[in-house]
Scaffold this motif. Sequence first.
Motif, PDB file in Angstrom:
ATOM      1  N   LYS A 347      16.830 -22.405  24.289  1.00 50.71           N
ATOM      2  CA  LYS A 347      17.211 -21.329  23.349  1.00 50.71           C
ATOM      3  C   LYS A 347      18.399 -20.521  23.879  1.00 50.71           C
ATOM      4  O   LYS A 347      19.012 -19.769  23.143  1.00 50.71           O
ATOM      5  N   MET A 348      18.707 -20.677  25.155  1.00 52.52           N
ATOM      6  CA  MET A 348      19.853 -19.936  25.725  1.00 52.52           C
ATOM      7  C   MET A 348      21.127 -20.631  25.245  1.00 52.52           C
ATOM      8  O   MET A 348      21.452 -21.742  25.689  1.00 52.52           O
ATOM      9  N   ASN A 349      21.840 -19.987  24.365  1.00 49.63           N
ATOM     10  CA  ASN A 349      22.985 -20.647  23.726  1.00 49.63           C
ATOM     11  C   ASN A 349      24.065 -21.069  24.717  1.00 49.63           C
ATOM     12  O   ASN A 349      24.645 -22.151  24.602  1.00 49.63           O
ATOM     13  N   CYS A 350      24.329 -20.218  25.724  1.00 49.54           N
ATOM     14  CA  CYS A 350      25.395 -20.568  26.669  1.00 49.54           C
ATOM     15  C   CYS A 350      25.057 -21.870  27.392  1.00 49.54           C
ATOM     16  O   CYS A 350      25.903 -22.760  27.547  1.00 49.54           O
ATOM     17  N   LEU A 351      23.790 -22.001  27.819  1.00 52.15           N
ATOM     18  CA  LEU A 351      23.390 -23.220  28.530  1.00 52.15           C
ATOM     19  C   LEU A 351      23.335 -24.406  27.583  1.00 52.15           C
ATOM     20  O   LEU A 351      23.745 -25.520  27.927  1.00 52.15           O
ATOM     21  N   SER A 427      25.089 -11.267  35.388  1.00 49.90           N
ATOM     22  CA  SER A 427      24.131 -11.058  34.304  1.00 49.90           C
ATOM     23  C   SER A 427      24.825 -11.469  33.006  1.00 49.90           C
ATOM     24  O   SER A 427      25.925 -12.022  33.029  1.00 49.90           O
ATOM     25  N   ALA A 428      24.194 -11.153  31.862  1.00 49.37           N
ATOM     26  CA  ALA A 428      24.772 -11.566  30.572  1.00 49.37           C
ATOM     27  C   ALA A 428      26.090 -10.854  30.278  1.00 49.37           C
ATOM     28  O   ALA A 428      26.886 -11.350  29.484  1.00 49.37           O
ATOM     29  N   SER A 429      26.326  -9.712  30.898  1.00 48.14           N
ATOM     30  CA  SER A 429      27.507  -8.942  30.481  1.00 48.14           C
ATOM     31  C   SER A 429      28.795  -9.726  30.745  1.00 48.14           C
ATOM     32  O   SER A 429      29.715  -9.707  29.934  1.00 48.14           O
ATOM     33  N   TYR A 430      28.869 -10.444  31.860  1.00 46.34           N
ATOM     34  CA  TYR A 430      30.073 -11.255  32.124  1.00 46.34           C
ATOM     35  C   TYR A 430      30.203 -12.365  31.061  1.00 46.34           C
ATOM     36  O   TYR A 430      31.288 -12.595  30.515  1.00 46.34           O
ATOM     37  N   ILE A 431      29.105 -13.020  30.765  1.00 45.87           N
ATOM     38  CA  ILE A 431      29.162 -14.143  29.805  1.00 45.87           C
ATOM     39  C   ILE A 431      29.573 -13.629  28.428  1.00 45.87           C
ATOM     40  O   ILE A 431      30.402 -14.228  27.739  1.00 45.87           O
ATOM     41  N   ASN A 432      29.057 -12.471  28.081  1.00 48.88           N
ATOM     42  CA  ASN A 432      29.437 -11.879  26.797  1.00 48.88           C
ATOM     43  C   ASN A 432      30.903 -11.439  26.805  1.00 48.88           C
ATOM     44  O   ASN A 432      31.614 -11.591  25.813  1.00 48.88           O
ATOM     45  N   ASP A 436      32.104 -16.003  23.089  1.00 54.20           N
ATOM     46  CA  ASP A 436      31.249 -15.686  21.941  1.00 54.20           C
ATOM     47  C   ASP A 436      29.888 -16.370  21.994  1.00 54.20           C
ATOM     48  O   ASP A 436      29.192 -16.459  20.991  1.00 54.20           O
ATOM     49  N   TYR A 437      29.483 -16.882  23.146  1.00 49.69           N
ATOM     50  CA  TYR A 437      28.169 -17.532  23.237  1.00 49.69           C
ATOM     51  C   TYR A 437      27.039 -16.598  22.813  1.00 49.69           C
ATOM     52  O   TYR A 437      26.115 -16.987  22.107  1.00 49.69           O
ATOM     53  N   CYS A 438      27.122 -15.351  23.272  1.00 49.28           N
ATOM     54  CA  CYS A 438      25.987 -14.440  23.069  1.00 49.28           C
ATOM     55  C   CYS A 438      25.772 -14.107  21.593  1.00 49.28           C
ATOM     56  O   CYS A 438      24.643 -13.806  21.185  1.00 49.28           O
ATOM     57  N   SER A 439      26.845 -14.197  20.821  1.00 48.95           N
ATOM     58  CA  SER A 439      26.684 -13.840  19.402  1.00 48.95           C
ATOM     59  C   SER A 439      25.895 -14.892  18.630  1.00 48.95           C
ATOM     60  O   SER A 439      25.456 -14.643  17.509  1.00 48.95           O
ATOM     61  N   ASN A 440      25.674 -16.069  19.208  1.00 50.99           N
ATOM     62  CA  ASN A 440      24.893 -17.108  18.516  1.00 50.99           C
ATOM     63  C   ASN A 440      23.573 -17.384  19.224  1.00 50.99           C
ATOM     64  O   ASN A 440      23.055 -18.483  19.144  1.00 50.99           O
ATOM     65  N   CYS A 441      23.086 -16.420  19.960  1.00 48.33           N
ATOM     66  CA  CYS A 441      21.944 -16.715  20.831  1.00 48.33           C
ATOM     67  C   CYS A 441      20.661 -16.066  20.338  1.00 48.33           C
ATOM     68  O   CYS A 441      20.685 -14.981  19.754  1.00 48.33           O
ATOM     69  N   GLU A 442      19.527 -16.740  20.598  1.00 48.88           N
ATOM     70  CA  GLU A 442      18.236 -16.145  20.241  1.00 48.88           C
ATOM     71  C   GLU A 442      17.887 -14.973  21.167  1.00 48.88           C
ATOM     72  O   GLU A 442      17.051 -14.141  20.857  1.00 48.88           O
ATOM     73  N   TYR A 443      18.516 -14.949  22.322  1.00 51.35           N
ATOM     74  CA  TYR A 443      18.279 -13.840  23.243  1.00 51.35           C
ATOM     75  C   TYR A 443      19.336 -12.752  23.027  1.00 51.35           C
ATOM     76  O   TYR A 443      20.434 -13.030  22.549  1.00 51.35           O
ATOM     77  N   SER A 444      18.977 -11.551  23.440  1.00 47.31           N
ATOM     78  CA  SER A 444      19.926 -10.449  23.282  1.00 47.31           C
ATOM     79  C   SER A 444      20.579 -10.143  24.631  1.00 47.31           C
ATOM     80  O   SER A 444      19.884  -9.849  25.619  1.00 47.31           O
ATOM     81  N   HIS A 445      21.891 -10.204  24.663  1.00 43.12           N
ATOM     82  CA  HIS A 445      22.587 -10.009  25.944  1.00 43.12           C
ATOM     83  C   HIS A 445      22.468  -8.576  26.438  1.00 43.12           C
ATOM     84  O   HIS A 445      22.637  -8.301  27.629  1.00 43.12           O
ATOM     85  N   THR A 446      22.162  -7.614  25.533  1.00 44.23           N
ATOM     86  CA  THR A 446      22.073  -6.223  25.979  1.00 44.23           C
ATOM     87  C   THR A 446      20.661  -5.885  26.484  1.00 44.23           C
ATOM     88  O   THR A 446      20.479  -4.898  27.187  1.00 44.23           O
ATOM     89  N   ALA A 453      14.812 -10.547  25.602  1.00 47.11           N
ATOM     90  CA  ALA A 453      15.799 -10.091  26.605  1.00 47.11           C
ATOM     91  C   ALA A 453      16.475 -11.315  27.227  1.00 47.11           C
ATOM     92  O   ALA A 453      15.815 -12.313  27.533  1.00 47.11           O
ATOM     93  N   CYS A 454      17.773 -11.230  27.414  1.00 50.89           N
ATOM     94  CA  CYS A 454      18.499 -12.378  27.992  1.00 50.89           C
ATOM     95  C   CYS A 454      17.980 -12.662  29.410  1.00 50.89           C
ATOM     96  O   CYS A 454      17.968 -11.770  30.267  1.00 50.89           O
ATOM     97  N   PRO A 455      17.587 -13.912  29.683  1.00 52.71           N
ATOM     98  CA  PRO A 455      17.052 -14.232  31.012  1.00 52.71           C
ATOM     99  C   PRO A 455      18.033 -13.937  32.152  1.00 52.71           C
ATOM    100  O   PRO A 455      17.617 -13.597  33.258  1.00 52.71           O
ATOM    101  N   PHE A 456      19.328 -14.054  31.897  1.00 46.08           N
ATOM    102  CA  PHE A 456      20.292 -13.814  32.978  1.00 46.08           C
ATOM    103  C   PHE A 456      20.139 -12.394  33.531  1.00 46.08           C
ATOM    104  O   PHE A 456      20.398 -12.161  34.711  1.00 46.08           O
ATOM    105  N   ASN A 457      19.735 -11.433  32.690  1.00 47.76           N
ATOM    106  CA  ASN A 457      19.699 -10.034  33.136  1.00 47.76           C
ATOM    107  C   ASN A 457      18.618  -9.783  34.191  1.00 47.76           C
ATOM    108  O   ASN A 457      18.903  -9.257  35.268  1.00 47.76           O
TER     109      ASN A 457
HETATM  110  S1  SF4 Z   1      22.360 -13.814  25.491  1.00 45.06           S
HETATM  111 FE1  SF4 Z   1      22.041 -14.595  27.538  1.00 45.06          FE
HETATM  112  S2  SF4 Z   1      21.243 -16.654  27.246  1.00 45.06           S
HETATM  113 FE2  SF4 Z   1      22.162 -16.026  25.329  1.00 45.06          FE
HETATM  114  S3  SF4 Z   1      24.242 -16.779  25.398  1.00 45.06           S
HETATM  115 FE3  SF4 Z   1      24.305 -14.681  26.162  1.00 45.06          FE
HETATM  116  S4  SF4 Z   1      24.077 -14.904  28.350  1.00 45.06           S
HETATM  117 FE4  SF4 Z   1      23.460 -16.851  27.462  1.00 45.06          FE
END
Ligand code: SF4
Length: 509
Positions: A347-351, A427-432, A436-446, A453-457
């Motif tokens: 479900k982690m869109n970036c991965l 954490s997610a803040s760098y990826i965001n 634009d990965y985070c905008s299509n993700c089931e997890y919330s980067h914030t 909650a985004c697992p990276f955090n």
């Molecule tokens: S919210 Fe987290 S898991 Fe989802 S794309 Fe962003 S960094 Fe990756």
Amino acid sequence: MSKKQKFKGLRLILGDQLYPFHSWFDDGKDYVYVLMEIKPESEYVKHHIQKIVGIFAAMRNFAEDLKDKDFEVAYFKINDDGNEQSFEKNIQLLYEKYEVEEFEYQEPDEWRLDEVLADISGGTMVSSEHFFTDRDEVETFFKDNDSYLMERFYRHMRKKHDILMEDGEHIGDKWNYDKSNRNKLPKDHDVTDPKTYSHDVSDIYQEVQDAGLESIGNIEPEKFIWPLTRRESLAYLNFFVKNMLEHFGDYQDALSNEYWSVYHSRISFSMNTKMLNPREVIEKVEEAFYERDEIDIATTEGFIRQILGWREYMRGLYWAKMPDYKTLNHFNNKRKLPDFYWTGDTKMNCLSKAIGQSLDHAYAHHIQRLMITGNFALLAGINPDEVDEWYLGIYIDAFEWVELMNTRGMSQFADGGIVATKPYVSSASYINKMGDYCSNCEYSHTKKTGESACPFNSLYWNFIDQHYEKFKNNARMGMMLATWDKMDGDKKESLLSQATKYLDNIDTL
Ligand code: SF4
Ligand SMILES: Cc1cc2nc3c(=O)[nH]c(=O)nc-3n(C[C@H](O)[C@H](O)[C@H](O)COP(=O)(O)OP(=O)(O)OC[C@H]3O[C@@H](n4cnc5c(N)ncnc54)[C@H](O)[C@@H]3O)c2cc1C
């Protein structure tokens, strides 16, 4: 009846030694050139199917070119009846066939092969004439220092090879423009489509299946995209310099849902199989800088640094540190690689995106490798052996001398800081921030804790907490430790329990 030609010996060409301008070919008609597709070379890890097919196809093209130039070629295809599936046994067969007793080989780039070939009788090793540096040059350069700072080596290389230099001074107002190259793609920015081929490799693909070679990843055998000859490799390079280089610097760290290679060159397969020489790549880029106003110094320096700096540095460190390097595990990480690394099913869109495109194209660009798949593996405490095996298998450009140093060193910090001065984690803040990965993700980067909650955090802070003692003496980690120290106890507690929950259920993320 024509007289049978008497040969002086054999010359072995490995699958990653497809350099047509090697001095062997200046006047080497009295040698037999030997290329072999053998199972052990394809099976020491599970490779991407595009990598196996691509290397075999490029080897076959190379052999055909040699034959066209009237060189004597002995080629063992993977399913040939006479193929003993061993360097040593096939060489013995050819010793008998050609009534010779010696063979030459170009220095292999891999420790394991170096040992294998050195053990075969009659062998003499010569230079591969590919790299700027000799195998031991990096070790000699850093001899009396306790740190292997890449920047020092890189400046030395710029001076030594007179690249981006004028009257002994660096061009531009600084040596290194790394900090200038860090933008995400602007909204509605159209990236030029990357050049691809559409080769039909169905026959080789079928042969690989018939040979029973296990593989990973996807392939469209009628539409194979990678260059398979030197001419095609040059076309990839020229396309990059003409259409992509201008934006390389600005967007080399950008992450994108839409563009799988953004403005990257995708020449690593061609360079690592030696169809392209790093000197000609650098010359072309330097030439573009001098001739075209739109190619600025930041882009030019940034690109050249990757090849003249990082690529040579990694190779030199490999020879300085092997074989022990392959066993280093600074954090003593033991967790198994999650199943989704082999499927992209998370479900982690970036991965999901980075793994999905790796399975589809055998390619991910540097920041996807470092800050998505590598970052997660390190935060999750995955055993570096498993991480290495994955990277060595999945990428079309993966050869141990460069894969290992990037994976175990730069990405997993398993060497305790030889390659990198601090772990590349975020954490997610760098990826965001970078895409634009985070905008299509089931997890919330914030969100840091709670549902979605985004697992990276939480994994990020868990990582800091777990290895706190190890980071204490690392000045570059000071800010992170200070932030953790200042954090409220309840907040820490909930971050750590969130991380534990995620790690306990890692395959379901
Ligand atoms: S919210 Fe987290 S898991 Fe989802 S794309 Fe962003 S960094 Fe990756
Ligand atoms: C975990 C991890 C594993 C990696 N594994 C490999 C690997 O197996 N093989 C490989 O060639 N590179 C590897 N790299 C480095 C880099 O990611 C790839 O070289 C690059 O993504 C290849 O794509 P490109 O040709 O489009 O590169 P571009 O971004 O266009 O760069 C141009 C060239 O610079 C060189 N280069 C850039 N970064 C590095 C680096 N860190 N080390 C060495 N050379 C570099 C490559 O030859 C590359 O072709 C890895 C990086 C990481 C973080």
